[in-house]
Design a protein around this motif. Structure first.
Motif, PDB file in Angstrom:
ATOM      1  N   ARG A  25       0.844  -1.201   0.000  1.00 12.89           N
ATOM      2  CA  ARG A  25       0.000   0.000   0.000  1.00 12.89           C
ATOM      3  C   ARG A  25       0.881   1.253   0.000  1.00 12.89           C
ATOM      4  O   ARG A  25       1.786   1.370  -0.830  1.00 12.89           O
ATOM      5  CB  ARG A  25      -0.971  -0.050   1.172  1.00 12.89           C
ATOM      6  CG  ARG A  25      -1.932  -1.239   1.101  1.00 12.89           C
ATOM      7  CD  ARG A  25      -2.961  -1.236   2.218  1.00 12.89           C
ATOM      8  NE  ARG A  25      -3.797  -2.426   2.136  1.00 12.89           N
ATOM      9  CZ  ARG A  25      -4.734  -2.739   3.020  1.00 12.89           C
ATOM     10  NH1 ARG A  25      -4.943  -1.949   4.072  1.00 12.89           N
ATOM     11  NH2 ARG A  25      -5.457  -3.831   2.885  1.00 12.89           N
ATOM     12  N   ARG A  26       0.659   2.192   0.928  1.00 11.97           N
ATOM     13  CA  ARG A  26       1.456   3.414   0.913  1.00 11.97           C
ATOM     14  C   ARG A  26       2.756   3.261   1.697  1.00 11.97           C
ATOM     15  O   ARG A  26       3.520   4.216   1.829  1.00 11.97           O
ATOM     16  CB  ARG A  26       0.641   4.595   1.446  1.00 11.97           C
ATOM     17  CG  ARG A  26       0.257   4.501   2.909  1.00 11.97           C
ATOM     18  CD  ARG A  26      -0.570   5.717   3.307  1.00 11.97           C
ATOM     19  NE  ARG A  26       0.175   6.942   3.172  1.00 11.97           N
ATOM     20  CZ  ARG A  26      -0.350   8.113   2.778  1.00 11.97           C
ATOM     21  NH1 ARG A  26      -1.624   8.182   2.470  1.00 11.97           N
ATOM     22  NH2 ARG A  26       0.385   9.180   2.697  1.00 11.97           N
ATOM     23  N   GLY A  48      -1.319   5.323   7.655  1.00 14.29           N
ATOM     24  CA  GLY A  48      -0.804   3.982   7.393  1.00 14.29           C
ATOM     25  C   GLY A  48      -0.749   3.079   8.599  1.00 14.29           C
ATOM     26  O   GLY A  48      -0.198   1.974   8.529  1.00 14.29           O
ATOM     27  N   SER A  51      -2.617  -0.077   7.920  1.00 12.75           N
ATOM     28  CA  SER A  51      -1.927  -0.860   6.897  1.00 12.75           C
ATOM     29  C   SER A  51      -0.809  -1.704   7.504  1.00 12.75           C
ATOM     30  O   SER A  51      -0.559  -2.825   7.052  1.00 12.75           O
ATOM     31  CB  SER A  51      -1.354   0.071   5.824  1.00 12.75           C
ATOM     32  OG  SER A  51      -2.383   0.680   5.082  1.00 12.75           O
ATOM     33  N   SER A  73       1.946  -1.366  -3.636  1.00  5.73           N
ATOM     34  CA  SER A  73       2.146   0.090  -3.634  1.00  5.73           C
ATOM     35  C   SER A  73       1.931   0.665  -5.031  1.00  5.73           C
ATOM     36  O   SER A  73       2.339   0.073  -6.044  1.00  5.73           O
ATOM     37  CB  SER A  73       3.554   0.443  -3.159  1.00  5.73           C
ATOM     38  OG  SER A  73       3.725   0.130  -1.800  1.00  5.73           O
ATOM     39  N   ASP A  75       3.365   3.026  -6.562  1.00  5.17           N
ATOM     40  CA  ASP A  75       4.551   3.363  -7.345  1.00  5.17           C
ATOM     41  C   ASP A  75       5.126   2.147  -8.070  1.00  5.17           C
ATOM     42  O   ASP A  75       6.033   2.287  -8.900  1.00  5.17           O
ATOM     43  CB  ASP A  75       5.623   4.015  -6.468  1.00  5.17           C
ATOM     44  CG  ASP A  75       6.048   3.136  -5.308  1.00  5.17           C
ATOM     45  OD1 ASP A  75       5.413   2.081  -5.101  1.00  5.17           O
ATOM     46  OD2 ASP A  75       6.996   3.507  -4.597  1.00  5.17           O
ATOM     47  N   ARG A 470       2.808  10.686   7.328  1.00  3.64           N
ATOM     48  CA  ARG A 470       2.515  10.805   5.900  1.00  3.64           C
ATOM     49  C   ARG A 470       3.627  11.602   5.229  1.00  3.64           C
ATOM     50  O   ARG A 470       4.016  12.659   5.710  1.00  3.64           O
ATOM     51  CB  ARG A 470       1.177  11.503   5.683  1.00  3.64           C
ATOM     52  CG  ARG A 470      -0.008  10.728   6.197  1.00  3.64           C
ATOM     53  CD  ARG A 470      -1.320  11.406   5.898  1.00  3.64           C
ATOM     54  NE  ARG A 470      -1.439  12.710   6.525  1.00  3.64           N
ATOM     55  CZ  ARG A 470      -2.568  13.193   7.027  1.00  3.64           C
ATOM     56  NH1 ARG A 470      -3.664  12.470   6.986  1.00  3.64           N
ATOM     57  NH2 ARG A 470      -2.614  14.383   7.564  1.00  3.64           N
ATOM     58  N   ALA A 473       3.896  13.523  -1.655  1.00  2.00           N
ATOM     59  CA  ALA A 473       4.433  13.017  -2.910  1.00  2.00           C
ATOM     60  C   ALA A 473       5.291  14.077  -3.580  1.00  2.00           C
ATOM     61  O   ALA A 473       4.924  15.250  -3.642  1.00  2.00           O
ATOM     62  CB  ALA A 473       3.296  12.599  -3.832  1.00  2.00           C
ATOM     63  N   MET A 478       4.287   9.229  -5.850  1.00  2.00           N
ATOM     64  CA  MET A 478       3.119   8.776  -5.112  1.00  2.00           C
ATOM     65  C   MET A 478       3.296   9.102  -3.630  1.00  2.00           C
ATOM     66  O   MET A 478       4.410   9.057  -3.111  1.00  2.00           O
ATOM     67  CB  MET A 478       2.925   7.262  -5.278  1.00  2.00           C
ATOM     68  CG  MET A 478       2.696   6.825  -6.706  1.00  2.00           C
ATOM     69  SD  MET A 478       1.085   7.380  -7.336  1.00  2.00           S
ATOM     70  CE  MET A 478       1.118   6.656  -8.987  1.00  2.00           C
ATOM     71  N   PRO A 479       2.212   9.424  -2.915  1.00  2.58           N
ATOM     72  CA  PRO A 479       2.325   9.643  -1.470  1.00  2.58           C
ATOM     73  C   PRO A 479       2.708   8.357  -0.763  1.00  2.58           C
ATOM     74  O   PRO A 479       2.362   7.261  -1.210  1.00  2.58           O
ATOM     75  CB  PRO A 479       0.919  10.106  -1.069  1.00  2.58           C
ATOM     76  CG  PRO A 479       0.020   9.562  -2.136  1.00  2.58           C
ATOM     77  CD  PRO A 479       0.830   9.578  -3.399  1.00  2.58           C
ATOM     78  N   SER A 480       3.422   8.482   0.326  1.00  4.20           N
ATOM     79  CA  SER A 480       3.858   7.303   1.064  1.00  4.20           C
ATOM     80  C   SER A 480       3.868   7.620   2.552  1.00  4.20           C
ATOM     81  O   SER A 480       3.464   8.709   2.966  1.00  4.20           O
ATOM     82  CB  SER A 480       5.250   6.864   0.603  1.00  4.20           C
ATOM     83  OG  SER A 480       6.203   7.892   0.842  1.00  4.20           O
ATOM     84  N   SER A 481       4.329   6.676   3.338  1.00  3.02           N
ATOM     85  CA  SER A 481       4.405   6.849   4.791  1.00  3.02           C
ATOM     86  C   SER A 481       5.706   6.250   5.285  1.00  3.02           C
ATOM     87  O   SER A 481       6.228   5.302   4.697  1.00  3.02           O
ATOM     88  CB  SER A 481       3.227   6.170   5.499  1.00  3.02           C
ATOM     89  OG  SER A 481       1.998   6.734   5.108  1.00  3.02           O
TER      90      SER A 481
END
Length: 766
Positions: A25-26, A48, A51, A73, A75, A470, A473, A478-481
């Motif tokens: 996921r992120r 997240g 997640s 994910s 990306d 968080r 991006a 892409m946004p991530s954590s």
């Protein structure tokens, strides 16, 4: 005299110390340190936390297909889609054709490099060799770190990859000529997996090299790469080492009573009864032949069963004899009907009044059914019993010995618990899942909690808090954590850490769950700044902002934490002008003073002196540029500092929020006196009486026409016995009734900056 048996170790032989998630996921790459007892995941919404728990649960699941395309994910999607496009060009089944083996091996490596992985790192003592031997990479192992990788694999060999490629090509072939806008399935490989998640394959287990792990010297920054020839380990070996249980959050808003009924009853069965019934069926159901672990219960059930059989036969035999008279053929062969009941102990609890309670101080024989108990109490009892059930199931496995490490994941327990219970929950829950018998002292029991509740989070010290942050991006990304270990937030500064922990426990601040933070100087700002946001900054008002009434001059004490969290922060503070002189003994004395000649004064605010802009010369703070007001770091954290400036530019210089508010709204304060003497219209809101500190301010403003002299008078008034809290409450009332009181510019500008920082269109930070 016989030898005494060896005493069991008082420390667990093996414990989970760290997990590393990749491409789930992120969570593109996240490392979570796991405490030996309790780990608490905190962070803003959609950061997240869930997640992380879901990933651990999914990877450790042993049955069913639980991964989907959206678990990969975002990306990684472009590379996977590119693989699918290459497979679309196949003209024949590659499994039956002689293809380029090197090409397929490269594609297999590319596919596996894009798949989610979970790395588990254990700390194992030398005596646990039998448990960790399948995952040891060195023949000289004598205790220490042991690493296990779990990877989702749609294909583990070239042959399996070729079959997957052909299945995808066959599904894609009929719609390849259609435009993308037609949305015909499958549009790409990701779309194919959405309908056929089983083709995502299964999870395979590998061993990792500790010399390349998070506990090597120096620690590895990223998860290690598996060699292409790495062979998987039998997954059942891991089940002997680790057991994971999961308590999901309560997500429903409410359900019909019928949905909460038991299958055998007609009345609602409470949550506690459901857990008790489940426990009974797992641990108490026994056969009357005596094959059970509780002889007394076996005897009682057997006796009750024989008596019940006899009573049923006595009650039903007359009706059976009547039926026989009809001569219905099937009742003559067999000739005799017998009644044999089979009592399952767990089923005895499957009714609405199986669990009852008695009111304190009431008669001993007066009981009420469980569903009359308060919902909060039911939830607490239910959750507690569920944890106990996890413990007992772990200690009494269907076969073999108990798992050496037991990890219980609890998602947002505050969904089940009242505030009064949240503070003690982590400690009590850790006790409930831990074995109490001495012979189980070598077993490890670890609790991992995700939460949005400040009461629950601050029940633990920073050693056990993990902040899920968080990460915005970057352009085109892409946004991530990522996960911040708050145990290291304050370094070796124990004094600052102690201050922060005590402050959080007393104030129950929600800083760890907010989108942004605002530090304010005192009660007046704490009361009025949110009101100005509600009235003037509508988009900012929609954000989750944590207000910390810390005293801006002390905000630097939380600097390490703010820097680690990386959320946009505004620090509203006072310039605290001081006049530096010498006393009779020659010692330096700093005395608060009105700002008449700034070049003769210093800024006495510790935050502005020590954090940003690190400036003591007061006159240099009169006309700040953005670089003077905004602090930032390489990881994207940004803090905006706001302090009083001259009103208007080049005019008198206030030194507190109150005199800034007054000098900004001189005309309004003058109009208050005029309105007091006017007869209100029938539709006007009644004006509050002009009393207390507001009356004193109005009197001072009207009496002094010169702004410089007024500034001096206000400084003297505010430094005296002026009731600031009452003044703030009065102004709050006035503004709430619609009076057009303007927010001081130094605060309004900072809020505008924060509004921009949180705007959805803002790309990245820095």
């Amino acid at each position: 005299m016989s030898a005494q048996p060896p005493k069991p170790s008082q420390a667990p032989n093996v414990s989970l110390t760290c997990i590393e998630l990749s491409r789930f996921r992120r969570l593109a790459q996240a490392r979570v340190q796991i405490d030996k007892k309790t780990t608490v995941l905190v962070g803003a919404n959609n950061s997240g936390k869930t997640s992380i728990l879901t990933a651990v649960r999914n990877f450790l699941a042993t049955t069913g297909q639980i991964f989907g395309a959206f678990d990969i994910s975002l990306d990684q999607w472009p590379a996977l889609r590119a693989l699918g496009e290459a497979w679309e060009k196949l003209t024949e089944d590659p499994a039956s054709a002689s293809g380029d083996l090197a090409k397929w091996e490269d594609q297999l490596s590319e596919l596996l490099a894009r798949m989610p992985t979970l790395d588990l790192w254990f700390d194992a003592q030398s005596g646990s060799y039998n448990l960790v031997s399948p995952f040891i990479t060195s023949l000289n192992w004598s205790g220490g770190a042991v690493g296990v990788r779990m990877r989702l694999e749609p294909a583990s060999s070239v042959e399996a990859l070729q079959k997957l490629a052909w299945r995808y090509r066959e599904a894609r072939q009929p719609v390849m000529a259609l435009p993308k806008e037609a949305h015909a399935w499958p549009a790409d490989l990701i779309d194919y997996w959405l309908r056929y998640p089983a083709d995502l394959g299964s999870v395979l287990v590998y061993k990792l090299d500790p010399s390349q792990g998070p506990f090597s010297n120096p620690p590895a920054i990223a998860p290690q790469a598996l060699p292409s020839q790495a062979a998987p380990v039998d997954r059942t070996k891991l089940s002997k080492l680790l057991r994971v249980d999961f308590v999901a959050a309560q997500r429903g808003l409410g359900r019909e009573e019928a949905e909460t009924r038991s299958t055998a009853g007609t009345h609602r069965v409470g949550l506690f009864s459901n857990q008790l019934l489940k426990y009974a069926r797992q641990h108490l159901n026994i056969a009357t032949t005596g094959q059970g672990h509780q002889p007394e219960l076996v005897a009682a059930v057997a006796s009750a069963q024989l008596e019940l059989d006899a009573r049923i036969k006595a009650a039903l035999t007359p009706s059976i004899e009547d039926v026989k008279k009809l001569g219905y053929p099937t009742l003559h062969d067999p000739q005799e009907i017998h009644f044999r009941t089979r009592i399952q102990t767990g089923d005895l609890l499957d009714h609405s009044t199986a669990v009852q309670y008695r009111l304190d101080g009431q008669q001993a024989d007066v009981y009420l059914p469980e569903y009359s108990i308060g919902l909060g109490y039911q939830n607490l009892q239910s959750l507690s019993y569920q944890l106990v059930s996890f413990r007992d199931s772990r200690l009494k496995p269907a076969e073999g010995s108990p798992a050496a490490v037991h990890v219980v994941l609890v998602e947002e327990p505050e969904a089940h618990l009242h505030v009064q219970v949240q503070r003690i929950f982590p400690r009590r829950a850790a006790e409930l899942i831990s074995p109490v018998a001495p012979e189980h002292a070598h077993l490890s029991s670890q609790l991992v909690i995700s939460t949005h509740a400040s009461h629950l989070a601050h029940a633990e010290n920073f050693d056990r808090l993990r902040y899920v942050r968080r990460v915005a991006a970057a352009a085109g990304g892409m946004p991530s954590s990522d996960v911040i270990d708050l145990a290291t937030a304050f370094g070796s500064d124990k004094e600052t850490r102690t201050f922060a922990e005590r402050y959080f426990r007393v104030q129950h601040t929600d800083l760890l769950f907010a989108d942004a933070a605002i530090f304010v100087e005192g009660a007046a700002e704490r009361m009025l700044v949110p009101l100005f946001i509600e009235r003037d900054f509508h988009e900012l008002d929609k954000r989750y902002i944590s207000f910390l009434d810390l005293g801006g001059r002390h905000a630097h004490r939380l600097r390490p934490l703010v820097e680690r969290l990386g959320i946009p922060t505004v620090v509203i503070t006072d310039v605290d002008p001081v006049e530096v002189t010498k006393d009779a003994q020659g010692k330096t004395v700093r005395k608060a003073a009105a700002i008449v000649d700034p070049e003769l004064l210093e800024c006495g605010n510790d935050t502005l002196n020590g954090w940003h802009p690190k400036q003591k010369d007061l006159h240099l703070l009169a006309d700040p540029k953005e670089a003077d007001q905004v602090w930032s770091d390489q990881s994207g954290g940004r803090v905006r500092f706001a302090w009083q400036v001259p009103i208007p530019k080049g005019g008198p210089w206030p030194s507190s929020f109150e005199d800034s508010l007054i000098l900004t709204n001189i005309d309004w304060f003058k109009s208050v006196e005029q309105k007091k003497n006017q007869k209100p219209d029938e539709d006007d809101v009644p004006l509050p009486k002009l009393v207390g500190p507001l009356r004193l301010v109005v009197k001072t403003v009207i009496a002094q026409q010169d702004l410089v002299a007024l500034s001096k008078d206000l400084h003297a008034m505010l430094r005296g016995s002026f009731a600031k809290a009452e003044f703030a409450a009065t102004m709050f009332e006035r503004i709430s009734l619609g009076d057009k009181v303007v927010c001081p510019a130094y605060i309004a500008d900072a809020l505008t900056w924060l509004d921009t920082e949180l705007a959805p269109s803002k790309k990245g930070a820095g």
